[in-house]
Scaffold this motif. Structure first.
Motif, PDB file in Angstrom:
ATOM      1  N   GLN A   1      37.459  40.272  33.371  1.00 22.32           N
ATOM      2  CA  GLN A   1      37.021  39.919  34.734  1.00 22.32           C
ATOM      3  C   GLN A   1      35.771  40.716  35.105  1.00 22.32           C
ATOM      4  O   GLN A   1      34.823  40.171  35.664  1.00 22.32           O
ATOM      5  CB  GLN A   1      38.133  40.236  35.751  1.00 22.32           C
ATOM      6  CG  GLN A   1      39.398  39.440  35.556  1.00 22.32           C
ATOM      7  CD  GLN A   1      39.169  37.956  35.660  1.00 22.32           C
ATOM      8  OE1 GLN A   1      38.446  37.490  36.527  1.00 22.32           O
ATOM      9  NE2 GLN A   1      39.751  37.187  34.753  1.00 22.32           N
ATOM     10  N   ILE A   2      35.792  42.017  34.763  1.00 18.44           N
ATOM     11  CA  ILE A   2      34.642  42.866  35.079  1.00 18.44           C
ATOM     12  C   ILE A   2      33.416  42.373  34.308  1.00 18.44           C
ATOM     13  O   ILE A   2      32.321  42.244  34.862  1.00 18.44           O
ATOM     14  CB  ILE A   2      34.951  44.348  34.740  1.00 18.44           C
ATOM     15  CG1 ILE A   2      36.099  44.859  35.612  1.00 18.44           C
ATOM     16  CG2 ILE A   2      33.718  45.230  34.938  1.00 18.44           C
ATOM     17  CD1 ILE A   2      36.630  46.230  35.225  1.00 18.44           C
TER      18      ILE A   2
ATOM     19  N   LEU B   1      31.913  39.203  35.726  1.00 18.51           N
ATOM     20  CA  LEU B   1      31.191  39.500  36.978  1.00 18.51           C
ATOM     21  C   LEU B   1      29.846  40.171  36.690  1.00 18.51           C
ATOM     22  O   LEU B   1      28.827  39.835  37.298  1.00 18.51           O
ATOM     23  CB  LEU B   1      32.030  40.428  37.867  1.00 18.51           C
ATOM     24  CG  LEU B   1      33.127  39.759  38.682  1.00 18.51           C
ATOM     25  CD1 LEU B   1      34.028  40.802  39.289  1.00 18.51           C
ATOM     26  CD2 LEU B   1      32.520  38.898  39.779  1.00 18.51           C
ATOM     27  N   LEU B   2      29.873  41.108  35.741  1.00 14.81           N
ATOM     28  CA  LEU B   2      28.629  41.796  35.364  1.00 14.81           C
ATOM     29  C   LEU B   2      27.625  40.802  34.787  1.00 14.81           C
ATOM     30  O   LEU B   2      26.414  40.903  35.034  1.00 14.81           O
ATOM     31  CB  LEU B   2      28.919  42.895  34.335  1.00 14.81           C
ATOM     32  CG  LEU B   2      29.632  44.145  34.842  1.00 14.81           C
ATOM     33  CD1 LEU B   2      30.019  45.051  33.684  1.00 14.81           C
ATOM     34  CD2 LEU B   2      28.752  44.921  35.820  1.00 14.81           C
TER      35      LEU B   2
ATOM     36  N   GLY C   1      50.549  37.147  31.252  1.00 14.43           N
ATOM     37  CA  GLY C   1      49.341  36.393  31.588  1.00 14.43           C
ATOM     38  C   GLY C   1      49.449  35.787  32.981  1.00 14.43           C
ATOM     39  O   GLY C   1      48.501  35.809  33.770  1.00 14.43           O
TER      40      GLY C   1
ATOM     41  N   LEU D   1      46.587  33.148  31.456  1.00 18.19           N
ATOM     42  CA  LEU D   1      45.843  33.659  32.626  1.00 18.19           C
ATOM     43  C   LEU D   1      44.677  32.721  32.975  1.00 18.19           C
ATOM     44  O   LEU D   1      44.504  32.327  34.128  1.00 18.19           O
ATOM     45  CB  LEU D   1      45.322  35.059  32.295  1.00 18.19           C
ATOM     46  CG  LEU D   1      44.611  35.902  33.342  1.00 18.19           C
ATOM     47  CD1 LEU D   1      44.641  37.352  32.913  1.00 18.19           C
ATOM     48  CD2 LEU D   1      43.186  35.518  33.622  1.00 18.19           C
TER      49      LEU D   1
ATOM     50  N   ARG E   1      27.301  37.674  35.570  1.00 16.24           N
ATOM     51  CA  ARG E   1      26.688  36.902  36.661  1.00 16.24           C
ATOM     52  C   ARG E   1      25.637  37.724  37.395  1.00 16.24           C
ATOM     53  O   ARG E   1      24.645  37.211  37.859  1.00 16.24           O
ATOM     54  CB  ARG E   1      27.775  36.464  37.657  1.00 16.24           C
ATOM     55  CG  ARG E   1      28.382  35.127  37.288  1.00 16.24           C
ATOM     56  CD  ARG E   1      29.415  34.746  38.315  1.00 16.24           C
ATOM     57  NE  ARG E   1      30.751  34.787  37.745  1.00 16.24           N
ATOM     58  CZ  ARG E   1      31.867  34.861  38.446  1.00 16.24           C
ATOM     59  NH1 ARG E   1      31.824  34.933  39.748  1.00 16.24           N
ATOM     60  NH2 ARG E   1      33.030  34.873  37.850  1.00 16.24           N
ATOM     61  N   ARG E   2      25.899  39.039  37.485  1.00 15.57           N
ATOM     62  CA  ARG E   2      25.015  39.903  38.278  1.00 15.57           C
ATOM     63  C   ARG E   2      23.790  40.381  37.483  1.00 15.57           C
ATOM     64  O   ARG E   2      22.692  40.410  38.000  1.00 15.57           O
ATOM     65  CB  ARG E   2      25.828  41.117  38.767  1.00 15.57           C
ATOM     66  CG  ARG E   2      25.103  42.064  39.683  1.00 15.57           C
ATOM     67  CD  ARG E   2      24.898  41.431  41.049  1.00 15.57           C
ATOM     68  NE  ARG E   2      24.160  42.317  41.940  1.00 15.57           N
ATOM     69  CZ  ARG E   2      22.840  42.440  41.944  1.00 15.57           C
ATOM     70  NH1 ARG E   2      22.113  41.757  41.097  1.00 15.57           N
ATOM     71  NH2 ARG E   2      22.253  43.246  42.801  1.00 15.57           N
ATOM     72  N   PHE E   3      24.028  40.750  36.201  1.00 17.42           N
ATOM     73  CA  PHE E   3      22.960  41.396  35.441  1.00 17.42           C
ATOM     74  C   PHE E   3      22.473  40.590  34.245  1.00 17.42           C
ATOM     75  O   PHE E   3      21.824  41.129  33.366  1.00 17.42           O
ATOM     76  CB  PHE E   3      23.419  42.766  34.923  1.00 17.42           C
ATOM     77  CG  PHE E   3      23.811  43.714  36.020  1.00 17.42           C
ATOM     78  CD1 PHE E   3      22.856  44.273  36.847  1.00 17.42           C
ATOM     79  CD2 PHE E   3      25.130  44.047  36.226  1.00 17.42           C
ATOM     80  CE1 PHE E   3      23.218  45.141  37.852  1.00 17.42           C
ATOM     81  CE2 PHE E   3      25.508  44.914  37.227  1.00 17.42           C
ATOM     82  CZ  PHE E   3      24.543  45.464  38.049  1.00 17.42           C
TER      83      PHE E   3
ATOM     84  N   LEU F   1      49.131  38.605  35.448  1.00 11.10           N
ATOM     85  CA  LEU F   1      47.744  39.091  35.506  1.00 11.10           C
ATOM     86  C   LEU F   1      46.834  38.106  36.241  1.00 11.10           C
ATOM     87  O   LEU F   1      45.836  38.504  36.836  1.00 11.10           O
ATOM     88  CB  LEU F   1      47.208  39.345  34.094  1.00 11.10           C
ATOM     89  CG  LEU F   1      47.725  40.618  33.414  1.00 11.10           C
ATOM     90  CD1 LEU F   1      47.417  40.596  31.919  1.00 11.10           C
ATOM     91  CD2 LEU F   1      47.113  41.858  34.043  1.00 11.10           C
ATOM     92  N   SER F   2      47.185  36.811  36.193  1.00  6.95           N
ATOM     93  CA  SER F   2      46.353  35.832  36.899  1.00  6.95           C
ATOM     94  C   SER F   2      46.372  36.102  38.408  1.00  6.95           C
ATOM     95  O   SER F   2      45.435  35.766  39.130  1.00  6.95           O
ATOM     96  CB  SER F   2      46.822  34.409  36.587  1.00  6.95           C
ATOM     97  OG  SER F   2      48.041  34.142  37.230  1.00  6.95           O
TER      98      SER F   2
ATOM     99  N   ILE G   1      29.671  45.616  42.756  1.00 10.10           N
ATOM    100  CA  ILE G   1      28.438  45.259  42.046  1.00 10.10           C
ATOM    101  C   ILE G   1      27.412  44.698  43.034  1.00 10.10           C
ATOM    102  O   ILE G   1      26.230  45.010  42.967  1.00 10.10           O
ATOM    103  CB  ILE G   1      28.715  44.223  40.927  1.00 10.10           C
ATOM    104  CG1 ILE G   1      29.551  44.860  39.843  1.00 10.10           C
ATOM    105  CG2 ILE G   1      27.423  43.715  40.330  1.00 10.10           C
ATOM    106  CD1 ILE G   1      30.080  43.876  38.840  1.00 10.10           C
TER     107      ILE G   1
ATOM    108  N   LEU H   1      46.469  43.431  26.106  1.00 17.34           N
ATOM    109  CA  LEU H   1      46.394  42.275  27.022  1.00 17.34           C
ATOM    110  C   LEU H   1      46.037  42.723  28.443  1.00 17.34           C
ATOM    111  O   LEU H   1      45.130  42.165  29.068  1.00 17.34           O
ATOM    112  CB  LEU H   1      47.726  41.515  27.002  1.00 17.34           C
ATOM    113  CG  LEU H   1      47.898  40.373  28.006  1.00 17.34           C
ATOM    114  CD1 LEU H   1      46.782  39.346  27.866  1.00 17.34           C
ATOM    115  CD2 LEU H   1      49.249  39.686  27.797  1.00 17.34           C
ATOM    116  N   ILE H   2      46.728  43.765  28.921  1.00 17.26           N
ATOM    117  CA  ILE H   2      46.470  44.238  30.290  1.00 17.26           C
ATOM    118  C   ILE H   2      45.031  44.740  30.416  1.00 17.26           C
ATOM    119  O   ILE H   2      44.288  44.328  31.312  1.00 17.26           O
ATOM    120  CB  ILE H   2      47.473  45.353  30.686  1.00 17.26           C
ATOM    121  CG1 ILE H   2      48.886  44.781  30.774  1.00 17.26           C
ATOM    122  CG2 ILE H   2      47.077  45.993  32.018  1.00 17.26           C
ATOM    123  CD1 ILE H   2      49.980  45.818  30.920  1.00 17.26           C
TER     124      ILE H   2
ATOM    125  N   ALA I   1      42.295  41.971  29.853  1.00 21.54           N
ATOM    126  CA  ALA I   1      42.230  40.982  30.950  1.00 21.54           C
ATOM    127  C   ALA I   1      41.422  41.540  32.115  1.00 21.54           C
ATOM    128  O   ALA I   1      40.573  40.841  32.693  1.00 21.54           O
ATOM    129  CB  ALA I   1      43.635  40.613  31.405  1.00 21.54           C
ATOM    130  N   VAL I   2      41.661  42.821  32.429  1.00 24.76           N
ATOM    131  CA  VAL I   2      40.894  43.465  33.507  1.00 24.76           C
ATOM    132  C   VAL I   2      39.417  43.565  33.095  1.00 24.76           C
ATOM    133  O   VAL I   2      38.507  43.230  33.866  1.00 24.76           O
ATOM    134  CB  VAL I   2      41.477  44.865  33.842  1.00 24.76           C
ATOM    135  CG1 VAL I   2      40.604  45.603  34.830  1.00 24.76           C
ATOM    136  CG2 VAL I   2      42.891  44.739  34.378  1.00 24.76           C
TER     137      VAL I   2
END
Lengths: 62, 318
Positions: free
Chosen positions: B283-284, B287-288, A40, B80, B290-292, A43-44, A58, B275-276, B279-280
């Motif tokens: 984030q996506i 962001l999406l 974690g 995280l 906020r945008r859509f 990843l941060s 985007i 987890l990996i 986590a990615v």
């Protein structure tokens, strides 16, 4: 790499299959707590650039 | 397609004990984590309830391993999130510490409940042996997802989702919350950081216990209840609630990981992959969002929840 994986698999095994139920090994408990916390933390750092990249993507295409 | 069953020793161990076999493919788990992460980032905490039932329905991971591994990966996700949280001075540590006492008891109770279901033998229906754990958990997850989906669907239709897109909590405070805030059951404590003069300690412990119970029993969805409870029941300002929720989350998931480890419910390889990727994805997804973000888009979660419920039913009865 194979050695690490074999060690992880060994750690995750039942410590005493002859006893009733699953007997957790101390190393298994230790790694279960430490690995996600360290990952974690790592990843941060990594997700920052991903956020920046996807944000730009985007912003341009959305 | 090549399979790697030995990479997931705990999932294999419990699945075989319960008469099944997990269908775990590394690439599929990475894609799955990414998709669930995007959904959680986009639709908020409700998405957390997708992880365990989908791990069971799609990959045949036993519920105890799905829940334990979900709690463990949430320990990483919470770390995280708190490391990326910019306003650490807004955390109400006194509130968080008291709540943690209730949470630890709740997590342990939830994990013990799951342990009881795990050890319960099968029952026979029309001559067919049926395990108790998937039936009970399938019904509970199904009910929760139907409820979350219907709330989001209603919000999308009434336009209340506009506020969620702006970052406000959508649920209006229930009528009983003001009554709860006026409860004066001693001992009372003050919470200066949250601007609360006096509040019953039992209320804080109770909220901690309920969220902990959810975490221990169903996996990493405690924040879904904790955040509205902090704002509407305890009366925290939003920024304090966010920080305190993150603080609480790290320790409750940490204890949950310890407790589920003792019971052998965590598959570390599964945890690392999810987890990996989640986590990615998270984030996506954020962001999406906020945008859509649009009320109609939020309606999509209702369909995702419905699809998950159908998958649970399909797995249970076919």
């Amino acid at each position: 790499m194979t050695g690490i994986l074999e060690y992880v698999i060994h750690l995750a095994g039942d410590a005493d299959p002859l006893q009733k139920g699953f007997q957790a090994q101390p190393g298994y408990i230790f790694f279960n707590i430490v690995v996600p916390i360290l990952l974690g933390g790592l990843l941060s750092r990594i997700t920052g650039p991903i956020e920046w990249f996807v944000g730009r993507l985007i912003g341009k295409t959305g | 397609m090549e399979r790697f069953p030995t990479f997931f020793p705990i999932a294999d161990y419990w699945a075989r004990l319960q008469g099944g076999e997990p269908q775990l493919l590394i690439w599929a788990l990475l894609v799955f984590g990414l998709v669930v992460g995007i959904l959680t980032g986009f639709f908020g905490g409700g998405g957390r309830f997708l992880m365990a039932p989908l791990l069971n329905s799609l990959f045949n991971v036993p519920y105890n391993v799905a829940v334990g591994s979900d709690v463990c990966q949430m320990a990483g996700t919470s770390t995280l999130n708190i490391l990326r949280f910019k306003r650490l001075n807004s955390i109400d540590f006194k509130l968080g510490a008291w709540m943690l006492v209730g949470t630890v008891f709740g997590v342990e109770s939830g994990a013990q409940l799951l342990e009881g279901l795990k050890k319960a033998g099968p029952f026979f229906l029309f001559g067919k042996a049926i395990s108790v754990m998937p039936i009970i958990l399938g019904i509970i997850y199904g009910a929760i997802l139907v409820w979350i989906g219907s709330v989001l669907y209603r919000e999308a239709r009434t336009g209340a989702g506009d506020m969620a897109c702006e970052g406000f909590m959508t649920a209006s405070p229930p009528a009983m919350t003001s009554k709860l805030q006026q409860l004066h059951i001693p001992p009372m404590i003050s919470l200066p950081v949250s601007g609360i003069e006096a509040i019953s300690i039992w209320m804080i412990l109770g909220i901690g216990f309920i969220t902990g119970l959810l975490v221990g029993f169903l996996g990493g969805g405690g924040g879904f209840i904790r955040m509205p409870a902090l704002v509407y029941v305890i009366g925290c300002p939003m920024v304090v609630a966010i920080g305190t929720d993150l603080f609480e989350s790290v320790f409750s998931m940490g204890y949950g990981t310890y407790s589920h480890s003792l019971k052998g419910n965590i598959d570390l390889v599964l945890v690392v992959l999810i987890l990996i990727s989640s986590a990615v994805g998270n984030q996506i997804g954020s962001l999406l969002a906020r945008r859509f973000c649009h009320p109609r888009v939020r309606q999509v979660f209702a369909y995702v929840a419905l699809l998950t419920v159908l998958l649970i039913l399909f797995k249970l009865f076919l």
